[in-house]
Design an enzyme around this catalytic site. Sequence first.
Site, PDB file in Angstrom:
ATOM      1  N   ASP A 266      17.243 -22.997 -22.703  1.00 33.40           N
ATOM      2  CA  ASP A 266      16.567 -21.701 -22.874  1.00 33.40           C
ATOM      3  C   ASP A 266      16.721 -20.859 -21.613  1.00 33.40           C
ATOM      4  O   ASP A 266      16.243 -19.719 -21.552  1.00 33.40           O
ATOM      5  CB  ASP A 266      15.106 -21.860 -23.314  1.00 33.40           C
ATOM      6  CG  ASP A 266      14.262 -22.645 -22.336  1.00 33.40           C
ATOM      7  OD1 ASP A 266      14.777 -23.088 -21.298  1.00 33.40           O
ATOM      8  OD2 ASP A 266      13.048 -22.830 -22.622  1.00 33.40           O
ATOM      9  N   SER A 267      17.448 -21.381 -20.617  1.00 31.24           N
ATOM     10  CA  SER A 267      17.902 -20.559 -19.482  1.00 31.24           C
ATOM     11  C   SER A 267      18.703 -19.373 -20.006  1.00 31.24           C
ATOM     12  O   SER A 267      18.911 -18.408 -19.271  1.00 31.24           O
ATOM     13  CB  SER A 267      18.761 -21.392 -18.524  1.00 31.24           C
ATOM     14  OG  SER A 267      19.789 -22.066 -19.219  1.00 31.24           O
TER      15      SER A 267
ATOM     16  N   ASP B 175      17.470 -26.906 -26.401  1.00 28.99           N
ATOM     17  CA  ASP B 175      16.087 -26.771 -25.924  1.00 28.99           C
ATOM     18  C   ASP B 175      15.142 -26.351 -27.038  1.00 28.99           C
ATOM     19  O   ASP B 175      15.462 -25.448 -27.829  1.00 28.99           O
ATOM     20  CB  ASP B 175      16.026 -25.683 -24.850  1.00 28.99           C
ATOM     21  CG  ASP B 175      16.065 -26.247 -23.448  1.00 28.99           C
ATOM     22  OD1 ASP B 175      15.939 -27.467 -23.284  1.00 28.99           O
ATOM     23  OD2 ASP B 175      16.229 -25.433 -22.505  1.00 28.99           O
TER      24      ASP B 175
ATOM     25  N   LYS C  44      15.530 -30.987 -26.490  1.00 28.19           N
ATOM     26  CA  LYS C  44      14.880 -31.167 -25.182  1.00 28.19           C
ATOM     27  C   LYS C  44      13.514 -30.512 -25.208  1.00 28.19           C
ATOM     28  O   LYS C  44      13.360 -29.408 -25.717  1.00 28.19           O
ATOM     29  CB  LYS C  44      15.750 -30.592 -24.062  1.00 28.19           C
ATOM     30  CG  LYS C  44      15.112 -30.728 -22.679  1.00 28.19           C
ATOM     31  CD  LYS C  44      16.120 -30.605 -21.558  1.00 28.19           C
ATOM     32  CE  LYS C  44      16.524 -29.206 -21.208  1.00 28.19           C
ATOM     33  NZ  LYS C  44      15.423 -28.310 -20.834  1.00 28.19           N
TER      34      LYS C  44
ATOM     35  N   GLU D 198      14.079 -31.960 -12.825  1.00 28.93           N
ATOM     36  CA  GLU D 198      14.483 -30.718 -12.144  1.00 28.93           C
ATOM     37  C   GLU D 198      13.608 -30.439 -10.925  1.00 28.93           C
ATOM     38  O   GLU D 198      12.369 -30.566 -10.978  1.00 28.93           O
ATOM     39  CB  GLU D 198      14.361 -29.537 -13.139  1.00 28.93           C
ATOM     40  CG  GLU D 198      14.706 -28.204 -12.506  1.00 28.93           C
ATOM     41  CD  GLU D 198      14.903 -27.067 -13.498  1.00 28.93           C
ATOM     42  OE1 GLU D 198      14.841 -27.315 -14.729  1.00 28.93           O
ATOM     43  OE2 GLU D 198      15.117 -25.933 -13.043  1.00 28.93           O
TER      44      GLU D 198
END
Length: 276
Positions: free
Chosen positions: A55-56, A94, A123, A193
Amino acid sequence: MYVDNASVPARKPVTVPGLRAMKAQGRKIVMLTAYDASFAHQLEAAGVDVALVGDSLGMVVQGHRSTLPVTLEHMVYHTAAVARGLHATLLVADLPFMADRDTGHTLEAAARLVGEAGAAAVKIEGAAPHILDAIAALTARAVPVCAHLGLTPQSVHKFGGFRIQGREQEAADRVLAEALAVQSAGADLLVLEGVPSALGERVTRAVQIPVVGIGAGPHCDGQVLVIYDMLGITPGRRPKFSKDFLAGRNSVAEAIAAFAEDVRNGAFPAPEHCFD
Ligand code: KIV
């Protein structure tokens, strides 16, 4: 012109059990984000193990300041496009912000990403009780789950920005406990992350599932980067944990191949990409 993988050398498809075997054999997992079929084809051609429709995309494709505006419709659209460019590379998508508002929504979102768009796994960020329930419910329905801990971007407002997590002992212990909890709930893979390298190593050693790091140090079982960051085309300052692999190279294909090689031989991440 459509994306044709006919020229790409045949490879055995990467599978979820295959990723676990890679961890057991000490073979590093190479993962990159992709948002469309052409970049997916580049990942496929370079032999990247896992493509993540992150979703970046809300930030690097849509131009938002966070991932929060991304909807399930956006994720389904981009996941389906990426699926068309892949053959052997495993596809993870995502779950967008608030798809986890209850387990019913999570299951419906996963049904669209896997059943309609073609992802092999979804994810999900965090390890709150309702997330653990969602992971268990997805696992019970044979949907592979990639957990995401540490600097989880959907929590940006809670964190007060994109801040490194797990620096203090108590916070580090919490991240480790969360990793064990998502594993117990059934997660197959973990993206870790924005944590100190020592915590990345602790988590990677403590769990049986593969841990793919982004800003989590060199000891993780694999590495993931946002593709636009590692091509040096994201506007603004490049994150410390990333590297411009296109610099000094002639093509996107060469840059992706260099990333894959550096992850597999342990050259990336170097100390300057890591946090204490
Ligand atoms: O959305 C994304 O691209 C991600 C990666 C940064 C791991 O979650």
